[in-house]
Each structure stands twice: as structure tokens, then as C-alpha cells.
Motif scaffolding. Structure first.
Motif, PDB file in Angstrom:
ATOM      1  N   THR A  88       0.817  -1.220   0.000  1.00  0.00           N
ATOM      2  CA  THR A  88       0.000   0.000   0.000  1.00  0.00           C
ATOM      3  C   THR A  88       0.847   1.265   0.000  1.00  0.00           C
ATOM      4  N   MET A  89       1.906   1.268  -0.801  1.00  0.00           N
ATOM      5  CA  MET A  89       2.629   2.510  -1.037  1.00  0.00           C
ATOM      6  C   MET A  89       1.739   3.479  -1.807  1.00  0.00           C
ATOM      7  N   HIS A  90       0.886   2.915  -2.653  1.00  0.00           N
ATOM      8  CA  HIS A  90      -0.148   3.679  -3.346  1.00  0.00           C
ATOM      9  C   HIS A  90      -1.487   3.290  -2.743  1.00  0.00           C
ATOM     10  N   GLY A  91      -2.249   4.287  -2.342  1.00  0.00           N
ATOM     11  CA  GLY A  91      -3.473   4.022  -1.586  1.00  0.00           C
ATOM     12  C   GLY A  91      -4.543   3.275  -2.339  1.00  0.00           C
ATOM     13  N   ASP A  92      -4.499   3.289  -3.668  1.00  0.00           N
ATOM     14  CA  ASP A  92      -5.484   2.562  -4.454  1.00  0.00           C
ATOM     15  C   ASP A  92      -4.964   1.201  -4.901  1.00  0.00           C
ATOM     16  N   GLU A  93      -3.909   0.712  -4.243  1.00  0.00           N
ATOM     17  CA  GLU A  93      -3.353  -0.611  -4.542  1.00  0.00           C
ATOM     18  C   GLU A  93      -3.294  -1.420  -3.247  1.00  0.00           C
ATOM     19  N   GLY A  94      -4.443  -1.555  -2.599  1.00  0.00           N
ATOM     20  CA  GLY A  94      -4.469  -2.074  -1.241  1.00  0.00           C
ATOM     21  C   GLY A  94      -4.619  -3.573  -1.081  1.00  0.00           C
ATOM     22  N   LYS A  95      -4.944  -4.299  -2.135  1.00  0.00           N
ATOM     23  CA  LYS A  95      -5.203  -5.731  -1.976  1.00  0.00           C
ATOM     24  C   LYS A  95      -4.003  -6.513  -1.419  1.00  0.00           C
ATOM     25  N   PRO A  96      -2.775  -6.291  -1.909  1.00  0.00           N
ATOM     26  CA  PRO A  96      -1.655  -7.094  -1.398  1.00  0.00           C
ATOM     27  C   PRO A  96      -1.379  -6.940   0.088  1.00  0.00           C
ATOM     28  N   ARG A  97      -1.925  -5.927   0.713  1.00  0.00           N
ATOM     29  CA  ARG A  97      -1.694  -5.790   2.153  1.00  0.00           C
ATOM     30  C   ARG A  97      -2.281  -6.970   2.912  1.00  0.00           C
ATOM     31  N   GLN A  98      -3.245  -7.679   2.305  1.00  0.00           N
ATOM     32  CA  GLN A  98      -3.825  -8.857   2.941  1.00  0.00           C
ATOM     33  C   GLN A  98      -2.781  -9.954   3.128  1.00  0.00           C
ATOM     34  N   ILE A  99      -1.806 -10.022   2.227  1.00  0.00           N
ATOM     35  CA  ILE A  99      -0.731 -11.008   2.348  1.00  0.00           C
ATOM     36  C   ILE A  99       0.076 -10.737   3.611  1.00  0.00           C
TER      37      ILE A  99
ATOM     38  N   GLU B 276       4.125  -6.875  -8.640  1.00  0.00           N
ATOM     39  CA  GLU B 276       2.838  -6.303  -9.041  1.00  0.00           C
ATOM     40  C   GLU B 276       1.810  -7.415  -9.234  1.00  0.00           C
ATOM     41  N   TYR B 277       0.733  -7.337  -8.475  1.00  0.00           N
ATOM     42  CA  TYR B 277      -0.420  -8.202  -8.743  1.00  0.00           C
ATOM     43  C   TYR B 277      -1.325  -7.510  -9.755  1.00  0.00           C
ATOM     44  N   GLY B 278      -2.320  -8.230 -10.231  1.00  0.00           N
ATOM     45  CA  GLY B 278      -3.255  -7.637 -11.171  1.00  0.00           C
ATOM     46  C   GLY B 278      -4.218  -6.694 -10.473  1.00  0.00           C
ATOM     47  N   ALA B 279      -5.096  -6.097 -11.256  1.00  0.00           N
ATOM     48  CA  ALA B 279      -6.059  -5.148 -10.693  1.00  0.00           C
ATOM     49  C   ALA B 279      -7.013  -5.826  -9.724  1.00  0.00           C
ATOM     50  N   HIS B 280      -7.327  -7.096  -9.980  1.00  0.00           N
ATOM     51  CA  HIS B 280      -8.282  -7.824  -9.134  1.00  0.00           C
ATOM     52  C   HIS B 280      -7.713  -9.205  -8.809  1.00  0.00           C
ATOM     53  N   PRO B 281      -6.710  -9.272  -7.939  1.00  0.00           N
ATOM     54  CA  PRO B 281      -6.142 -10.586  -7.601  1.00  0.00           C
ATOM     55  C   PRO B 281      -7.181 -11.474  -6.935  1.00  0.00           C
ATOM     56  N   SER B 282      -7.122 -12.748  -7.259  1.00  0.00           N
ATOM     57  CA  SER B 282      -8.090 -13.688  -6.709  1.00  0.00           C
ATOM     58  C   SER B 282      -7.788 -13.972  -5.239  1.00  0.00           C
ATOM     59  N   ARG B 283      -8.778 -14.466  -4.552  1.00  0.00           N
ATOM     60  CA  ARG B 283      -8.594 -14.833  -3.151  1.00  0.00           C
ATOM     61  C   ARG B 283      -7.518 -15.915  -3.027  1.00  0.00           C
TER      62      ARG B 283
ATOM     63  N   HIS C 286       2.673  -4.106  -5.196  1.00  0.00           N
ATOM     64  CA  HIS C 286       1.882  -3.101  -5.900  1.00  0.00           C
ATOM     65  C   HIS C 286       0.802  -3.788  -6.745  1.00  0.00           C
ATOM     66  N   GLN C 287       0.048  -2.998  -7.436  1.00  0.00           N
ATOM     67  CA  GLN C 287      -0.922  -3.386  -8.462  1.00  0.00           C
ATOM     68  C   GLN C 287      -0.881  -2.297  -9.546  1.00  0.00           C
ATOM     69  N   PRO C 288      -1.357  -2.539 -10.757  1.00  0.00           N
ATOM     70  CA  PRO C 288      -2.010  -3.742 -11.284  1.00  0.00           C
ATOM     71  C   PRO C 288      -1.230  -4.383 -12.429  1.00  0.00           C
ATOM     72  N   LEU C 289       0.101  -4.207 -12.509  1.00  0.00           N
ATOM     73  CA  LEU C 289       0.860  -4.557 -13.713  1.00  0.00           C
ATOM     74  C   LEU C 289       1.164  -6.047 -13.850  1.00  0.00           C
ATOM     75  N   TYR C 290       0.906  -6.823 -12.828  1.00  0.00           N
ATOM     76  CA  TYR C 290       0.951  -8.285 -12.861  1.00  0.00           C
ATOM     77  C   TYR C 290       2.301  -8.819 -13.325  1.00  0.00           C
ATOM     78  N   GLY C 291       3.249  -8.816 -12.427  1.00  0.00           N
ATOM     79  CA  GLY C 291       4.554  -9.366 -12.726  1.00  0.00           C
ATOM     80  C   GLY C 291       5.563  -8.989 -11.669  1.00  0.00           C
ATOM     81  N   VAL C 292       6.760  -9.544 -11.800  1.00  0.00           N
ATOM     82  CA  VAL C 292       7.865  -9.253 -10.884  1.00  0.00           C
ATOM     83  C   VAL C 292       8.954  -8.562 -11.686  1.00  0.00           C
ATOM     84  N   ASP C 293       9.412  -7.433 -11.202  1.00  0.00           N
ATOM     85  CA  ASP C 293      10.375  -6.605 -11.928  1.00  0.00           C
ATOM     86  C   ASP C 293      11.751  -7.272 -11.976  1.00  0.00           C
TER      87      ASP C 293
END
Length: 247
Positions: free
Chosen positions: A70-81, A222-229, A166-173
Motif C-alpha cells: 500500500t505505497m499507493h493508496g489505491d493498490e491495497g489488496k496485497p496488504r492482505q498477504i 505487481e499483482y493484477g487489478a483484481h487478484p483472486s482470493r 503493488h498493483q495492477p501490472l501483474y509481474g515481478v520486476d
């Protein structure tokens, strides 16, 4: 004589009060309902004075790893990990820190930027540039309280590895300091490898700053815009296996 004694007493009290108010928030006792937590640390505060909290897990003395979300406030899903690692059973084999919410003001507002309208991942003092629009980089490098807090925290704990989610670019840099580590992360999380060059040069990023100034290495995931559960729930054990750790 009495005036001198009173003056000495007042000076002593002033020094004591200064020490108390300046005391760091490190080594706070772990919450009893979170057996994985060693200590809770407020590393700083946001523009709106919200705490930025780091949680210390695992075994001190082992390899030190930091996970940030959640470095970007609209990319909050990965914080669940990160929350899952924090709220689960005790972790062994790794000295782990997690910062589930690095930009609490952005998360509260649902915006990429902090409350000053600055993209925190363009504000670090490495290859900083005066950017506007979606990537507003702030009035100067390191201008934001969140940036200052994170730099001080990284200098203090000196992790050997950082993964920034992060989100939503789906990949590892793989355009980073340790490409072999990036590939291992990608395999562990079942994500593709990609080169995130920001269209040329990534200005003022946290991973760039750390990779340039520290001995350790940092990578962006980077996960996608809507990572699955399933993606989110399977990530914690995969990350632990990646670092040879376990619960």
C-alpha cells in the motif's frame, strides 16, 4: 541557595520530560492475540498524522527481510498477504518485518498519492525528477513525511531483502539489482517476470533508492487489478518457503 536548588530541580525535570517525549516507539509489547508478532513499531506518521506501523515477526538474528504494501493508496489488496503473516502462527527461520499500509492517507481516500498529492514512489532521493500529473514527485526529493519515515526505518533495520507489493501490472520486476532473486520471487508467487522501466527511467522510487544506497536488494511485485482470493491466501506460505522459513 533555595533559588539555586529550585533552578536545579526545574532543570532536572525539564530534561526528564524531554527524554520521555522523545522516546521512540520501538519495542512495544506484542499484542497477545498475535503470536507471530515480536514487536509493533510506529516508524512515523503520514501527512494527516496517521501512524505508519511496522510489525516485527520471526526470529531476530536470521536473514532480515522487509515486506511493504500500500505505497499507493489505491493498490491495497496485497496488504492482505502481509496481514496474514502478521496475524497467523509464529514464524521461524527468518527475521521478518512487514509494513501492510505505507500510505495510510491514500488508503483512506482511495487515491494513489498521499494527502499532499504526491506519489510516494517518485519522492525518494535517487534519480528524482520534478514530475507532474499522475506521478507528481513533490516539491523536492524526500519532501514527504512518509518518505522520511521509511528511509530512517530502512537505515535502522538494514534488511537484506525487500519486496514491495503493488498493483495492477501483474509481474515481478527484473530491471533491478538482483535479477536472480527477482526470478526466484516470480517462481515462488507464480507470477511472470517483467521489466518495469517506467518508459525509460523510474525516477525517485523506493526500490531504486534502496538498491543504490544499501547492500541488500529490493524488488517490486505487481499483482493484477483484481487478484483472486486464492492468489492472496497462497502467497504467505510461498513467501516463507522462498526464504527457507516456516510457521
Amino acid at each position: 541557595m533555595q533559588g539555586m536548588r529550585l533552578g536545579t530541580l526545574l532543570t532536572t525535570l525539564a530534561i526528564a520530560l524531554t527524554c520521555l517525549t522523545a522516546a521512540p516507539t520501538y519495542a512495544a509489547p506484542a499484542p497477545v492475540d498475535r503470536p507471530a508478532v515480536i514487536e509493533k513499531v510506529v516508524i512515523g506518521h503520514s501527512v494527516r498524522h496517521r501512524p505508519i506501523t511496522a510489525w516485527h515477526l520471526g526470529q531476530p538474528g536470521k536473514r532480515k527481510v522487509l515486506l511493504i504494501a500500500t505505497m499507493h493508496g489505491d493498490e491495497g489488496k496485497p496488504r492482505q498477504i502481509l496481514a496474514s503473516l502478521r496475524d497467523g502462527r509464529r514464524i521461524r527461520g527468518i527475521d521478518l518485518w512487514v509494513v501492510p499500509v505505507y500510505n495510510p492517507d491514500g488508503l483512506a481516500r482511495g487515491t494513489r498519492k498521499n494527502a499532499h498529492g504526491v506519489d510516494l514512489n517518485r519522492n525518494f532521493p535517487y534519480r528524482w525528477a520534478d514530475l507532474d500529473g499522475s506521478y507528481e514527485s513533490g516539491p523536492r526529493a524526500g519532501s514527504e513525511p512518509e518518505t522520511k519515515a521509511m528511509m530512517a526505518f530502512l537505515r535502522k533495520i538494514r534488511p537484506s531483502r525487500i519486496i514491495s507489493f503493488h498493483q495492477p501490472l501483474y509481474g515481478v520486476d527484473t530491471d533491478t539489482k538482483d535479477r536472480a532473486f527477482s526470478r526466484r520471487v516470480a517462481r515462488a508467487l507464480h507470477l511472470p517476470t517483467k521489466s518495469f522501466t517506467c518508459g525509460g527511467v523510474c525516477h525517485g522510487t523506493m526500490t531504486g533508492w534502496f538498491n543504490h544506497h544499501a547492500r541488500g536488494s529490493a524488488v517490486t511485485v505487481e499483482y493484477g487489478a483484481h487478484p483472486s482470493r486464492r492468489q492472496l491466501t497462497s502467497a504467505p506460505p510461498r513467501l516463507l518457503r522462498l526464504f527457507g522459513a516456516r510457521r
